[in-house]
Write an enzyme that holds these catalytic residues in place. Structure first.
Site, PDB file in Angstrom:
ATOM      1  NE  ARG A 140       2.458  -5.080  11.119  1.00 15.70           N
ATOM      2  CZ  ARG A 140       3.605  -4.992  10.454  1.00 15.70           C
ATOM      3  NH1 ARG A 140       4.703  -5.550  10.926  1.00 15.70           N
ATOM      4  NH2 ARG A 140       3.660  -4.344   9.313  1.00 15.70           N
ATOM      5  NE  ARG A 179       8.086  -3.116   5.825  1.00 21.33           N
ATOM      6  CZ  ARG A 179       6.767  -2.897   5.874  1.00 21.33           C
ATOM      7  NH1 ARG A 179       6.090  -2.701   4.758  1.00 21.33           N
ATOM      8  NH2 ARG A 179       6.145  -2.900   7.027  1.00 21.33           N
ATOM      9  NE  ARG A 225       6.388  -0.624  10.259  1.00 20.02           N
ATOM     10  CZ  ARG A 225       5.214  -0.719   9.656  1.00 20.02           C
ATOM     11  NH1 ARG A 225       5.059  -0.179   8.454  1.00 20.02           N
ATOM     12  NH2 ARG A 225       4.216  -1.339  10.221  1.00 20.02           N
ATOM     13  CE  LYS A 274      -2.007  -1.107   3.918  1.00 20.28           C
ATOM     14  NZ  LYS A 274      -1.556  -2.439   4.370  1.00 20.28           N
ATOM     15  NE  ARG A 294      -4.218  -1.370  10.287  1.00 21.07           N
ATOM     16  CZ  ARG A 294      -3.171  -0.835   9.669  1.00 21.07           C
ATOM     17  NH1 ARG A 294      -3.217   0.380   9.208  1.00 21.07           N
ATOM     18  NH2 ARG A 294      -2.072  -1.534   9.502  1.00 21.07           N
TER      19      ARG A 294
HETATM   20  P1  ADP Z   1       1.127  -2.150   8.105  1.00 19.96           P
HETATM   21  O1  ADP Z   1       0.006  -1.874   7.147  1.00 19.96           O
HETATM   22  O2  ADP Z   1       2.398  -2.461   7.425  1.00 19.96           O
HETATM   23  O3  ADP Z   1       0.785  -3.127   9.197  1.00 19.96           O
HETATM   24  P2  ADP Z   1       1.026   0.575   9.194  1.00 19.96           P
HETATM   25  O4  ADP Z   1       2.236   1.395   9.090  1.00 19.96           O
HETATM   26  O5  ADP Z   1      -0.158   0.957   8.381  1.00 19.96           O
HETATM   27  O6  ADP Z   1       1.499  -0.897   8.935  1.00 19.96           O
HETATM   28  O7  ADP Z   1       0.537   0.514  10.735  1.00 19.96           O
HETATM   29  C1  ADP Z   1       1.410   0.167  11.783  1.00 19.96           C
HETATM   30  C2  ADP Z   1       0.639   0.064  13.102  1.00 19.96           C
HETATM   31  O8  ADP Z   1       0.011   1.329  13.408  1.00 19.96           O
HETATM   32  C3  ADP Z   1      -0.525  -0.931  13.104  1.00 19.96           C
HETATM   33  O9  ADP Z   1      -0.098  -2.236  13.383  1.00 19.96           O
HETATM   34  C4  ADP Z   1      -1.407  -0.332  14.226  1.00 19.96           C
HETATM   35  O10 ADP Z   1      -0.891  -0.611  15.505  1.00 19.96           O
HETATM   36  C5  ADP Z   1      -1.268   1.153  13.999  1.00 19.96           C
HETATM   37  N1  ADP Z   1      -2.310   1.680  13.049  1.00 19.96           N
HETATM   38  C6  ADP Z   1      -2.080   2.243  11.836  1.00 19.96           C
HETATM   39  N2  ADP Z   1      -3.238   2.619  11.252  1.00 19.96           N
HETATM   40  C7  ADP Z   1      -4.235   2.265  12.114  1.00 19.96           C
HETATM   41  C8  ADP Z   1      -5.650   2.365  12.079  1.00 19.96           C
HETATM   42  N3  ADP Z   1      -6.290   2.898  11.028  1.00 19.96           N
HETATM   43  N4  ADP Z   1      -6.354   1.913  13.149  1.00 19.96           N
HETATM   44  C9  ADP Z   1      -5.731   1.378  14.210  1.00 19.96           C
HETATM   45  N5  ADP Z   1      -4.397   1.242  14.309  1.00 19.96           N
HETATM   46  C10 ADP Z   1      -3.634   1.675  13.268  1.00 19.96           C
END
Ligand code: ADP
Ligand code: ZN
Length: 214
Positions: free
Chosen positions: A171, A126, A160, A13, A87
């Site tokens: 996740r 990564r 990360r 994404k 999400r």
């Molecule tokens: P990825 O899609 O690679 O898991 P992101 O960078 O989008 O990673 O998100 C990392 C973390 O940030 C998630 O595992 C969660 O803890 C938090 N997070 C990000 N966006 C949201 C969201 N929309 N709602 C709840 N938690 C979120």
């Protein structure tokens, strides 16, 4: 044009959002990036969410909706790319309300489909450039031998804290439990489009471009 990029962690994404920003002057709104920024700048909220994020669990709806609301007040440019948001169904509802308050609509929801084994491989190998965010992979796109980012020349690379197998399990489970119901929701709203996220980057890019131009 406002779109959502939907898909499990590691689906690509962020990579595609970066391409769209550059090519179509769109604005990437990544809640993950916003939360990481809050952490590194040491805000109260950043401290509150740190452990949750590292475990791989979701941060509360209230926090992320608040972050998105703030960003929607700024310049719209070529439209918004929602990356990692919504999400949960509650977040999807909130987004609908926020957009309609602005007189904006959601044009498409693009699902990047990738099977789990590929996600694990992508994520545990990564690294990203600390300066420009370019994404590297130990096997398929290693950090250049001279130690300099091929895009910006930066020499610091980050991994990360949640890019490990343990957090990734959480996740993925969060994705299937709380986020994947959004696929049915947006399908019913006739917004959902599917793209093979395992294809090469430029193929994925072309597929998304075709959807946006249709
Ligand atoms: P990825 O899609 O690679 O898991 P992101 O960078 O989008 O990673 O998100 C990392 C973390 O940030 C998630 O595992 C969660 O803890 C938090 N997070 C990000 N966006 C949201 C969201 N929309 N709602 C709840 N938690 C979120
Ligand atoms: Zn760089």
């Amino acid at each position: 044009m406002n779109i959502i990029l939907l898909g499990p962690p590691g689906a690509g994404k962020g990579t595609q959002a970066r391409i769209l920003m550059e090519q179509r002057d769109m604005i990437q709104l990544s809640t993950g990036d916003m939360l990481r920024e809050a952490r590194s700048s040491g805000t109260e909220m950043g401290k509150v969410v740190a452990d949750v994020m590292d475990s791989g669990a979701l941060v509360t709806d209230e926090i992320v909706i608040g972050l998105i609301r703030e960003k929607l007040e700024g310049d719209k440019k070529g439209g918004f790319i929602f990356d990692g948001f919504p999400r949960t169904l509650a977040q999807a509802d909130a987004l609908e309300g926020l957009l309609s308050d602005m007189g904006e609509t959601l044009d498409a929801v693009i699902e990047l489909r990738v099977r789990d084994e590929a996600l694990v491989d992508r994520i545990v190998h990564r690294a990203t450039c600390g300066n420009c965010g370019e994404v590297y992979h130990d096997k398929t796109k290693p950090i250049p031998a001279d130690g300099k980012c091929s895009v910006c020349g930066g020499t610091e690379f980050k991994r990360r804290a949640d890019d490990n197998e343990e957090s990734l399990k959480t996740r993925l489970m969060e994705y299937y439990k709380k986020t994947s119901p959004l696929l049915g929701y947006y399908h019913a709203k006739k917004k959902l489009q599917r793209v093979d996220g395992l294809a090469e980057m430029h193929v994925v890019k072309a597929a998304i471009g075709a959807i946006l131009d249709a």
